[in-house]
Design a protein around this motif. Structure first.
Motif, PDB file in Angstrom:
ATOM      1  N   VAL A  79       0.860  -1.184   0.000  1.00  0.00           N
ATOM      2  CA  VAL A  79       0.000   0.000   0.000  1.00  0.00           C
ATOM      3  C   VAL A  79       0.893   1.229   0.000  1.00  0.00           C
ATOM      4  CG1 VAL A  79      -1.672   1.338   1.336  1.00  0.00           C
ATOM      5  CG2 VAL A  79      -1.960  -1.124   1.080  1.00  0.00           C
ATOM      6  N   TYR A  80       0.470   2.257  -0.725  1.00  0.00           N
ATOM      7  CA  TYR A  80       1.260   3.470  -0.859  1.00  0.00           C
ATOM      8  C   TYR A  80       0.502   4.679  -0.338  1.00  0.00           C
ATOM      9  CZ  TYR A  80       3.673   0.452  -4.193  1.00  0.00           C
ATOM     10  OH  TYR A  80       4.342  -0.594  -4.788  1.00  0.00           O
ATOM     11  N   LEU A  81       1.254   5.697   0.026  1.00  0.00           N
ATOM     12  CA  LEU A  81       0.686   6.991   0.350  1.00  0.00           C
ATOM     13  C   LEU A  81       1.479   8.051  -0.396  1.00  0.00           C
ATOM     14  CD1 LEU A  81      -1.473   8.478   2.070  1.00  0.00           C
ATOM     15  CD2 LEU A  81       0.326   8.864   3.765  1.00  0.00           C
ATOM     16  N   GLN A  82       0.892   8.580  -1.459  1.00  0.00           N
ATOM     17  CA  GLN A  82       1.509   9.663  -2.210  1.00  0.00           C
ATOM     18  C   GLN A  82       1.167  10.975  -1.525  1.00  0.00           C
ATOM     19  OE1 GLN A  82       3.522   9.667  -5.158  1.00  0.00           O
ATOM     20  NE2 GLN A  82       3.758  11.788  -4.467  1.00  0.00           N
ATOM     21  N   MET A  83       2.178  11.722  -1.134  1.00  0.00           N
ATOM     22  CA  MET A  83       1.988  12.960  -0.401  1.00  0.00           C
ATOM     23  C   MET A  83       2.533  14.119  -1.232  1.00  0.00           C
ATOM     24  SD  MET A  83       2.993  11.762   3.476  1.00  0.00           S
ATOM     25  CE  MET A  83       4.728  11.562   3.059  1.00  0.00           C
ATOM     26  N   ASN A  84       1.651  15.032  -1.603  1.00  0.00           N
ATOM     27  CA  ASN A  84       2.020  16.204  -2.383  1.00  0.00           C
ATOM     28  C   ASN A  84       1.767  17.470  -1.585  1.00  0.00           C
ATOM     29  OD1 ASN A  84       2.590  14.551  -4.664  1.00  0.00           O
ATOM     30  ND2 ASN A  84       0.426  14.607  -5.271  1.00  0.00           N
ATOM     31  N   SER A  85       2.351  18.563  -2.040  1.00  0.00           N
ATOM     32  CA  SER A  85       2.170  19.870  -1.399  1.00  0.00           C
ATOM     33  C   SER A  85       2.391  19.781   0.106  1.00  0.00           C
ATOM     34  CB  SER A  85       0.775  20.420  -1.711  1.00  0.00           C
ATOM     35  OG  SER A  85       0.576  20.544  -3.102  1.00  0.00           O
ATOM     36  N   LEU A  86       3.477  19.170   0.490  1.00  0.00           N
ATOM     37  CA  LEU A  86       3.740  18.923   1.905  1.00  0.00           C
ATOM     38  C   LEU A  86       3.954  20.214   2.687  1.00  0.00           C
ATOM     39  CD1 LEU A  86       5.928  15.755   1.513  1.00  0.00           C
ATOM     40  CD2 LEU A  86       3.869  15.910   2.925  1.00  0.00           C
ATOM     41  N   LYS A  87       3.476  20.195   3.914  1.00  0.00           N
ATOM     42  CA  LYS A  87       3.563  21.330   4.817  1.00  0.00           C
ATOM     43  C   LYS A  87       4.352  20.945   6.065  1.00  0.00           C
ATOM     44  CE  LYS A  87      -1.121  22.730   3.444  1.00  0.00           C
ATOM     45  NZ  LYS A  87      -2.493  23.012   3.935  1.00  0.00           N
ATOM     46  N   PRO A  88       4.944  21.916   6.760  1.00  0.00           N
ATOM     47  CA  PRO A  88       5.671  21.596   7.990  1.00  0.00           C
ATOM     48  C   PRO A  88       4.830  20.822   9.000  1.00  0.00           C
ATOM     49  CG  PRO A  88       6.206  23.809   7.304  1.00  0.00           C
ATOM     50  CD  PRO A  88       5.101  23.338   6.390  1.00  0.00           C
ATOM     51  N   GLU A  89       3.537  21.086   9.063  1.00  0.00           N
ATOM     52  CA  GLU A  89       2.669  20.390   9.994  1.00  0.00           C
ATOM     53  C   GLU A  89       2.440  18.922   9.637  1.00  0.00           C
ATOM     54  OE1 GLU A  89      -0.099  23.498   7.932  1.00  0.00           O
ATOM     55  OE2 GLU A  89       2.031  23.314   8.449  1.00  0.00           O
ATOM     56  N   ASP A  90       2.909  18.499   8.463  1.00  0.00           N
ATOM     57  CA  ASP A  90       2.863  17.085   8.099  1.00  0.00           C
ATOM     58  C   ASP A  90       4.014  16.299   8.714  1.00  0.00           C
ATOM     59  OD1 ASP A  90       0.542  17.277   6.399  1.00  0.00           O
ATOM     60  OD2 ASP A  90       1.821  18.116   4.828  1.00  0.00           O
ATOM     61  N   THR A  91       4.952  16.987   9.325  1.00  0.00           N
ATOM     62  CA  THR A  91       6.097  16.329   9.943  1.00  0.00           C
ATOM     63  C   THR A  91       5.639  15.399  11.064  1.00  0.00           C
ATOM     64  OG1 THR A  91       7.618  18.138   9.425  1.00  0.00           O
ATOM     65  CG2 THR A  91       8.223  16.694  11.243  1.00  0.00           C
ATOM     66  N   ALA A  92       6.023  14.133  10.970  1.00  0.00           N
ATOM     67  CA  ALA A  92       5.604  13.132  11.950  1.00  0.00           C
ATOM     68  C   ALA A  92       6.237  11.792  11.607  1.00  0.00           C
ATOM     69  CB  ALA A  92       4.079  12.988  11.965  1.00  0.00           C
ATOM     70  N   LEU A  93       6.102  10.856  12.532  1.00  0.00           N
ATOM     71  CA  LEU A  93       6.426   9.469  12.259  1.00  0.00           C
ATOM     72  C   LEU A  93       5.167   8.824  11.686  1.00  0.00           C
ATOM     73  CD1 LEU A  93       8.702   7.343  12.598  1.00  0.00           C
ATOM     74  CD2 LEU A  93       7.669   6.755  14.795  1.00  0.00           C
ATOM     75  N   TYR A  94       5.282   8.270  10.495  1.00  0.00           N
ATOM     76  CA  TYR A  94       4.135   7.691   9.810  1.00  0.00           C
ATOM     77  C   TYR A  94       4.122   6.177   9.941  1.00  0.00           C
ATOM     78  CZ  TYR A  94       2.831  12.101   7.611  1.00  0.00           C
ATOM     79  OH  TYR A  94       2.406  13.388   7.391  1.00  0.00           O
ATOM     80  N   TYR A  95       2.967   5.635  10.331  1.00  0.00           N
ATOM     81  CA  TYR A  95       2.786   4.202  10.517  1.00  0.00           C
ATOM     82  C   TYR A  95       1.726   3.680   9.563  1.00  0.00           C
ATOM     83  CZ  TYR A  95       4.793   5.118  15.192  1.00  0.00           C
ATOM     84  OH  TYR A  95       5.583   5.501  16.243  1.00  0.00           O
ATOM     85  N   CYS A  96       1.894   2.458   9.100  1.00  0.00           N
ATOM     86  CA  CYS A  96       0.794   1.790   8.426  1.00  0.00           C
ATOM     87  C   CYS A  96       0.233   0.723   9.350  1.00  0.00           C
ATOM     88  CB  CYS A  96       1.206   1.196   7.069  1.00  0.00           C
ATOM     89  SG  CYS A  96       2.380  -0.166   7.135  1.00  0.00           S
ATOM     90  N   ALA A  97      -1.034   0.411   9.162  1.00  0.00           N
ATOM     91  CA  ALA A  97      -1.721  -0.544  10.014  1.00  0.00           C
ATOM     92  C   ALA A  97      -2.734  -1.327   9.197  1.00  0.00           C
ATOM     93  CB  ALA A  97      -2.422   0.179  11.165  1.00  0.00           C
ATOM     94  N   ALA A  98      -3.039  -2.541   9.638  1.00  0.00           N
ATOM     95  CA  ALA A  98      -3.971  -3.408   8.929  1.00  0.00           C
ATOM     96  C   ALA A  98      -5.001  -3.994   9.880  1.00  0.00           C
ATOM     97  CB  ALA A  98      -3.218  -4.534   8.219  1.00  0.00           C
ATOM     98  N   SER A  99      -6.230  -4.127   9.381  1.00  0.00           N
ATOM     99  CA  SER A  99      -7.327  -4.698  10.146  1.00  0.00           C
ATOM    100  C   SER A  99      -7.963  -5.842   9.382  1.00  0.00           C
ATOM    101  CB  SER A  99      -8.385  -3.637  10.436  1.00  0.00           C
ATOM    102  OG  SER A  99      -9.559  -4.221  10.977  1.00  0.00           O
ATOM    103  N   PRO A 100      -8.304  -6.945  10.069  1.00  0.00           N
ATOM    104  CA  PRO A 100      -8.946  -8.080   9.401  1.00  0.00           C
ATOM    105  C   PRO A 100     -10.459  -7.983   9.300  1.00  0.00           C
ATOM    106  CG  PRO A 100      -8.509  -8.656  11.666  1.00  0.00           C
ATOM    107  CD  PRO A 100      -7.980  -7.259  11.469  1.00  0.00           C
ATOM    108  N   ARG A 101     -11.053  -6.870   9.680  1.00  0.00           N
ATOM    109  CA  ARG A 101     -12.508  -6.731   9.624  1.00  0.00           C
ATOM    110  C   ARG A 101     -13.048  -7.043   8.236  1.00  0.00           C
ATOM    111  NH1 ARG A 101     -15.083  -1.292  11.616  1.00  0.00           N
ATOM    112  NH2 ARG A 101     -13.607  -0.468  10.056  1.00  0.00           N
ATOM    113  N   ARG A 102     -14.093  -7.840   8.177  1.00  0.00           N
ATOM    114  CA  ARG A 102     -14.693  -8.218   6.902  1.00  0.00           C
ATOM    115  C   ARG A 102     -15.764  -7.205   6.503  1.00  0.00           C
ATOM    116  NH1 ARG A 102     -13.901 -12.997   9.768  1.00  0.00           N
ATOM    117  NH2 ARG A 102     -12.496 -14.485   8.757  1.00  0.00           N
ATOM    118  N   VAL A 103     -15.332  -6.004   6.220  1.00  0.00           N
ATOM    119  CA  VAL A 103     -16.225  -4.931   5.805  1.00  0.00           C
ATOM    120  C   VAL A 103     -15.596  -4.178   4.650  1.00  0.00           C
ATOM    121  CG1 VAL A 103     -17.340  -4.635   8.046  1.00  0.00           C
ATOM    122  CG2 VAL A 103     -15.239  -3.390   7.533  1.00  0.00           C
ATOM    123  N   ASN A 104     -16.431  -3.624   3.802  1.00  0.00           N
ATOM    124  CA  ASN A 104     -15.951  -2.860   2.659  1.00  0.00           C
ATOM    125  C   ASN A 104     -15.968  -1.367   2.967  1.00  0.00           C
ATOM    126  OD1 ASN A 104     -15.409  -5.053   0.854  1.00  0.00           O
ATOM    127  ND2 ASN A 104     -17.622  -5.269   0.545  1.00  0.00           N
TER     128      ASN A 104
END
Length: 126
Positions: A79-104
């Motif tokens: 999975v990707y996250l394309q980040m454009n027009s970045l701002k100083p307030e976007d500064t952070a540690l970024y995590y990805c996470a996954a859930s097994p919930r069977r919902v769309n």
């Protein structure tokens, strides 16, 4: 066995772009709800974007709407996250996470997520 690994973080100037990757092993991402979270020093961890299983329905935090795009490549189990027009307030540690919930659908809250990566640092500064 089950692992999520983020990559693609780094230092970028305001207005610049960055693309984060979240590679899964031990399970097939296609069957999971996936989200990107971020946490800045002294701040709560917050949901940035998420994408549902199967139908690929996406959601975005208001502050990144129109600037960030989440996508899924099932062939690469990534999975990707394309980040454009970045701002100083976007500064952070970024995590990805996954859930097994069977919902769309997908959630921008932490509660449904079972698997978490270790994070990749994004710093937006001149």
């Amino acid at each position: 066995q089950v692992q999520l690994v983020e990559s693609g973080g780094g230092l970028v100037q305001p207005g610049g772009s960055l693309k984060l990757s979240c590679a899964a092993s031990g399970f097939t991402l296609d069957y999971y709800e996936i989200a990107w979270f971020r946490q800045a020093p002294g701040k709560e961890r917050e949901g940035v974007s998420c994408i549902s299983r199967s139908e690929d329905k996406a959601r975005y935090r208001d502050s990144v709407e129109g600037r960030f795009t989440i996508s899924r490549d099932n062939a690469k189990n990534t999975v990707y996250l394309q980040m454009n027009s970045l701002k100083p307030e976007d500064t952070a540690l970024y995590y990805c996470a996954a859930s097994p919930r069977r919902v769309n659908l997908c959630s921008l809250t932490r509660l449904p997520y079972t698997y978490w990566g270790q994070g990749t640092q994004v710093t937006v500064s001149s």
